[in-house]
Design a protein around this motif. Structure first.
Motif, PDB file in Angstrom:
ATOM      1  N   MET A  11      16.766  -2.776  -3.849  1.00 35.51           N
ATOM      2  CA  MET A  11      16.777  -1.195  -3.828  1.00 35.51           C
ATOM      3  C   MET A  11      16.356  -0.757  -5.186  1.00 35.51           C
ATOM      4  O   MET A  11      15.628   0.255  -5.454  1.00 35.51           O
ATOM      5  CB  MET A  11      17.938  -0.614  -3.393  1.00 35.51           C
ATOM      6  CG  MET A  11      18.178   0.903  -3.277  1.00 35.51           C
ATOM      7  SD  MET A  11      17.011   1.505  -1.932  1.00 35.51           S
ATOM      8  CE  MET A  11      17.120   3.001  -1.985  1.00 35.51           C
ATOM      9  N   LEU A  12      17.027  -1.302  -6.144  1.00 39.04           N
ATOM     10  CA  LEU A  12      16.695  -1.009  -7.644  1.00 39.04           C
ATOM     11  C   LEU A  12      15.191  -1.288  -7.894  1.00 39.04           C
ATOM     12  O   LEU A  12      14.723  -0.491  -8.737  1.00 39.04           O
ATOM     13  CB  LEU A  12      17.710  -1.787  -8.897  1.00 39.04           C
ATOM     14  CG  LEU A  12      17.694  -1.129  -9.932  1.00 39.04           C
ATOM     15  CD1 LEU A  12      18.023   0.261 -10.006  1.00 39.04           C
ATOM     16  CD2 LEU A  12      18.603  -1.876 -10.830  1.00 39.04           C
ATOM     17  N   ARG A  13      14.721  -2.221  -7.502  1.00 37.91           N
ATOM     18  CA  ARG A  13      13.468  -2.750  -7.666  1.00 37.91           C
ATOM     19  C   ARG A  13      12.354  -1.782  -7.060  1.00 37.91           C
ATOM     20  O   ARG A  13      11.604  -1.270  -7.639  1.00 37.91           O
ATOM     21  CB  ARG A  13      13.017  -4.274  -7.454  1.00 37.91           C
ATOM     22  CG  ARG A  13      13.621  -5.255  -8.054  1.00 37.91           C
ATOM     23  CD  ARG A  13      13.025  -6.671  -7.730  1.00 37.91           C
ATOM     24  NE  ARG A  13      13.759  -7.489  -8.292  1.00 37.91           N
ATOM     25  CZ  ARG A  13      13.664  -8.768  -8.292  1.00 37.91           C
ATOM     26  NH1 ARG A  13      12.623  -9.114  -7.289  1.00 37.91           N
ATOM     27  NH2 ARG A  13      13.945  -9.749  -8.979  1.00 37.91           N
ATOM     28  N   PHE A  14      12.725  -1.256  -5.853  1.00 39.16           N
ATOM     29  CA  PHE A  14      11.874  -0.280  -5.298  1.00 39.16           C
ATOM     30  C   PHE A  14      11.723   1.005  -5.990  1.00 39.16           C
ATOM     31  O   PHE A  14      10.867   1.693  -6.314  1.00 39.16           O
ATOM     32  CB  PHE A  14      12.324  -0.082  -3.847  1.00 39.16           C
ATOM     33  CG  PHE A  14      11.861   1.124  -3.232  1.00 39.16           C
ATOM     34  CD1 PHE A  14      10.450   0.871  -2.743  1.00 39.16           C
ATOM     35  CD2 PHE A  14      12.360   2.350  -2.878  1.00 39.16           C
ATOM     36  CE1 PHE A  14       9.916   2.014  -1.974  1.00 39.16           C
ATOM     37  CE2 PHE A  14      11.887   3.288  -2.194  1.00 39.16           C
ATOM     38  CZ  PHE A  14      10.506   3.271  -1.646  1.00 39.16           C
ATOM     39  N   LEU A  15      13.237   1.488  -6.606  1.00 40.34           N
ATOM     40  CA  LEU A  15      13.103   2.725  -7.366  1.00 40.34           C
ATOM     41  C   LEU A  15      12.283   2.472  -8.699  1.00 40.34           C
ATOM     42  O   LEU A  15      11.735   3.423  -8.930  1.00 40.34           O
ATOM     43  CB  LEU A  15      14.470   3.065  -7.622  1.00 40.34           C
ATOM     44  CG  LEU A  15      15.425   3.495  -6.361  1.00 40.34           C
ATOM     45  CD1 LEU A  15      16.895   4.018  -6.748  1.00 40.34           C
ATOM     46  CD2 LEU A  15      14.648   5.033  -5.563  1.00 40.34           C
ATOM     47  N   GLY A  16      12.437   1.431  -9.109  1.00 37.88           N
ATOM     48  CA  GLY A  16      11.705   1.105 -10.308  1.00 37.88           C
ATOM     49  C   GLY A  16      10.346   1.171 -10.194  1.00 37.88           C
ATOM     50  O   GLY A  16       9.441   1.771 -10.988  1.00 37.88           O
ATOM     51  N   ALA A  17       9.839   0.639  -8.951  1.00 38.73           N
ATOM     52  CA  ALA A  17       8.308   0.574  -8.628  1.00 38.73           C
ATOM     53  C   ALA A  17       7.809   1.973  -8.485  1.00 38.73           C
ATOM     54  O   ALA A  17       6.742   2.412  -8.836  1.00 38.73           O
ATOM     55  CB  ALA A  17       8.103  -0.346  -7.404  1.00 38.73           C
ATOM     56  N   LEU A  18       8.721   2.617  -7.607  1.00 37.26           N
ATOM     57  CA  LEU A  18       8.503   4.243  -7.360  1.00 37.26           C
ATOM     58  C   LEU A  18       8.231   4.914  -8.736  1.00 37.26           C
ATOM     59  O   LEU A  18       7.413   5.723  -8.860  1.00 37.26           O
ATOM     60  CB  LEU A  18       9.471   4.734  -6.603  1.00 37.26           C
ATOM     61  CG  LEU A  18       9.052   5.948  -5.651  1.00 37.26           C
ATOM     62  CD1 LEU A  18       7.954   6.023  -4.817  1.00 37.26           C
ATOM     63  CD2 LEU A  18      10.430   6.589  -4.879  1.00 37.26           C
ATOM     64  N   LEU A  19       9.304   4.687  -9.669  1.00 37.07           N
ATOM     65  CA  LEU A  19       9.151   5.404 -10.886  1.00 37.07           C
ATOM     66  C   LEU A  19       7.799   5.153 -11.708  1.00 37.07           C
ATOM     67  O   LEU A  19       7.068   5.868 -12.445  1.00 37.07           O
ATOM     68  CB  LEU A  19      10.337   4.987 -11.824  1.00 37.07           C
ATOM     69  CG  LEU A  19      10.248   5.640 -13.213  1.00 37.07           C
ATOM     70  CD1 LEU A  19      10.428   7.245 -13.286  1.00 37.07           C
ATOM     71  CD2 LEU A  19      11.672   5.106 -13.931  1.00 37.07           C
ATOM     72  N   VAL A  20       7.460   3.829 -11.568  1.00 42.43           N
ATOM     73  CA  VAL A  20       6.260   3.377 -12.494  1.00 42.43           C
ATOM     74  C   VAL A  20       4.774   4.089 -11.808  1.00 42.43           C
ATOM     75  O   VAL A  20       4.159   4.637 -12.246  1.00 42.43           O
ATOM     76  CB  VAL A  20       6.107   1.748 -12.200  1.00 42.43           C
ATOM     77  CG1 VAL A  20       4.891   1.508 -12.586  1.00 42.43           C
ATOM     78  CG2 VAL A  20       7.092   1.178 -13.078  1.00 42.43           C
ATOM     79  N   VAL A  21       5.020   4.128 -10.279  1.00 43.23           N
ATOM     80  CA  VAL A  21       3.814   4.640  -9.498  1.00 43.23           C
ATOM     81  C   VAL A  21       3.821   6.257 -10.042  1.00 43.23           C
ATOM     82  O   VAL A  21       2.613   6.899 -10.155  1.00 43.23           O
ATOM     83  CB  VAL A  21       3.969   4.546  -8.188  1.00 43.23           C
ATOM     84  CG1 VAL A  21       3.022   5.473  -7.267  1.00 43.23           C
ATOM     85  CG2 VAL A  21       3.883   3.217  -7.833  1.00 43.23           C
ATOM     86  N   PHE A  22       5.021   6.802  -9.901  1.00 37.94           N
ATOM     87  CA  PHE A  22       5.039   8.466 -10.326  1.00 37.94           C
ATOM     88  C   PHE A  22       4.501   8.529 -11.822  1.00 37.94           C
ATOM     89  O   PHE A  22       3.782   9.390 -12.151  1.00 37.94           O
ATOM     90  CB  PHE A  22       6.576   8.777 -10.455  1.00 37.94           C
ATOM     91  CG  PHE A  22       6.787  10.231 -10.614  1.00 37.94           C
ATOM     92  CD1 PHE A  22       6.217  11.484 -10.047  1.00 37.94           C
ATOM     93  CD2 PHE A  22       7.459  10.504 -12.094  1.00 37.94           C
ATOM     94  CE1 PHE A  22       6.672  12.703 -10.502  1.00 37.94           C
ATOM     95  CE2 PHE A  22       7.344  11.735 -12.379  1.00 37.94           C
ATOM     96  CZ  PHE A  22       7.074  12.764 -11.751  1.00 37.94           C
ATOM     97  N   LEU A  23       4.991   7.617 -12.720  1.00 36.35           N
ATOM     98  CA  LEU A  23       4.322   7.965 -14.238  1.00 36.35           C
ATOM     99  C   LEU A  23       2.735   7.689 -14.130  1.00 36.35           C
ATOM    100  O   LEU A  23       2.274   8.315 -14.902  1.00 36.35           O
ATOM    101  CB  LEU A  23       5.094   6.874 -14.975  1.00 36.35           C
ATOM    102  CG  LEU A  23       6.718   7.153 -15.353  1.00 36.35           C
ATOM    103  CD1 LEU A  23       7.344   6.248 -16.096  1.00 36.35           C
ATOM    104  CD2 LEU A  23       6.757   8.581 -15.851  1.00 36.35           C
ATOM    105  N   ILE A  24       2.318   6.546 -13.403  1.00 36.02           N
ATOM    106  CA  ILE A  24       0.952   6.544 -13.231  1.00 36.02           C
ATOM    107  C   ILE A  24       0.185   7.662 -12.886  1.00 36.02           C
ATOM    108  O   ILE A  24      -0.702   8.029 -13.523  1.00 36.02           O
ATOM    109  CB  ILE A  24       0.441   5.083 -12.609  1.00 36.02           C
ATOM    110  CG1 ILE A  24       1.192   3.794 -13.286  1.00 36.02           C
ATOM    111  CG2 ILE A  24      -0.970   5.115 -12.491  1.00 36.02           C
ATOM    112  CD1 ILE A  24       0.863   2.676 -12.567  1.00 36.02           C
TER     113      ILE A  24
END
Length: 159
Positions: free
Chosen positions: A1-14
């Motif tokens: 779950m933490l990886r998913f949130l991290g990936a979501l944060l990266v996509v948001f920042l991009i």
């Protein structure tokens, strides 16, 4: 779950960085001198987002068409398009695995049988030696290196 949130944060920042770079939105920070409050505002340029999105869609569509055309060309190079002829077997050269078929519209045509050529009579696989001159054939073939190579030969009933 933490990886998913991290990936979501990266996509948001991009998306945030790309959107800011393409001027889809901008931020402004102001300070009210009388109340000493900080005002933050975000302005979204919907027309620019729509225009860039449409351009992106057109580019992806054009790229997809090019990929599709390239794949189709590559497929036809690997698997040349087949053609079909119907006619009567005029001559058999079993040693060379070659047939001469007499057709009403194309005259006589020589067809080369390959190792994988399927020959059938009455829905049963047969050998080339079981064909007889005069058999009415349906031949599915492809042109390969200047030769007509048979993929399948079917003896049609009624002969």
């Amino acid at each position: 779950m933490l990886r998913f949130l991290g990936a979501l944060l990266v996509v948001f920042l991009i998306v945030l960085g790309v959107g800011y770079y393409l001027n889809w939105f901008n931020f402004s920070i102001g300070r009210n001198p009388t109340t000493d409050q900080v005002d933050v505002s975000v302005n979204v340029n919907k027309e620019r987002i729509k225009r860039d999105s449409d351009r992106f869609d057109q580019g992806v569509s054009a790229f997809g068409k090019k990929v599709n055309e390239g794949a189709r060309e590559a497929f036809h190079k690997i698997h040349p398009q087949t053609q079909t002829i119907k006619g009567d077997l005029a001559k058999i050269d079993e040693a060379a695995a070659r047939l001469t078929v007499s057709t009403p519209d194309k005259g006589t045509m020589t067809v080369q049988a390959a190792a994988g050529t399927r020959i059938r009579r009455n829905n049963v696989n047969i050998n080339m030696g079981e064909l007889m001159e005069g058999d009415h054939l349906l031949v599915v073939y492809r042109e390969e290196n200047g030769k007509n190579v048979a993929e399948s030969i079917t003896v049609e009933s009624g002969t």
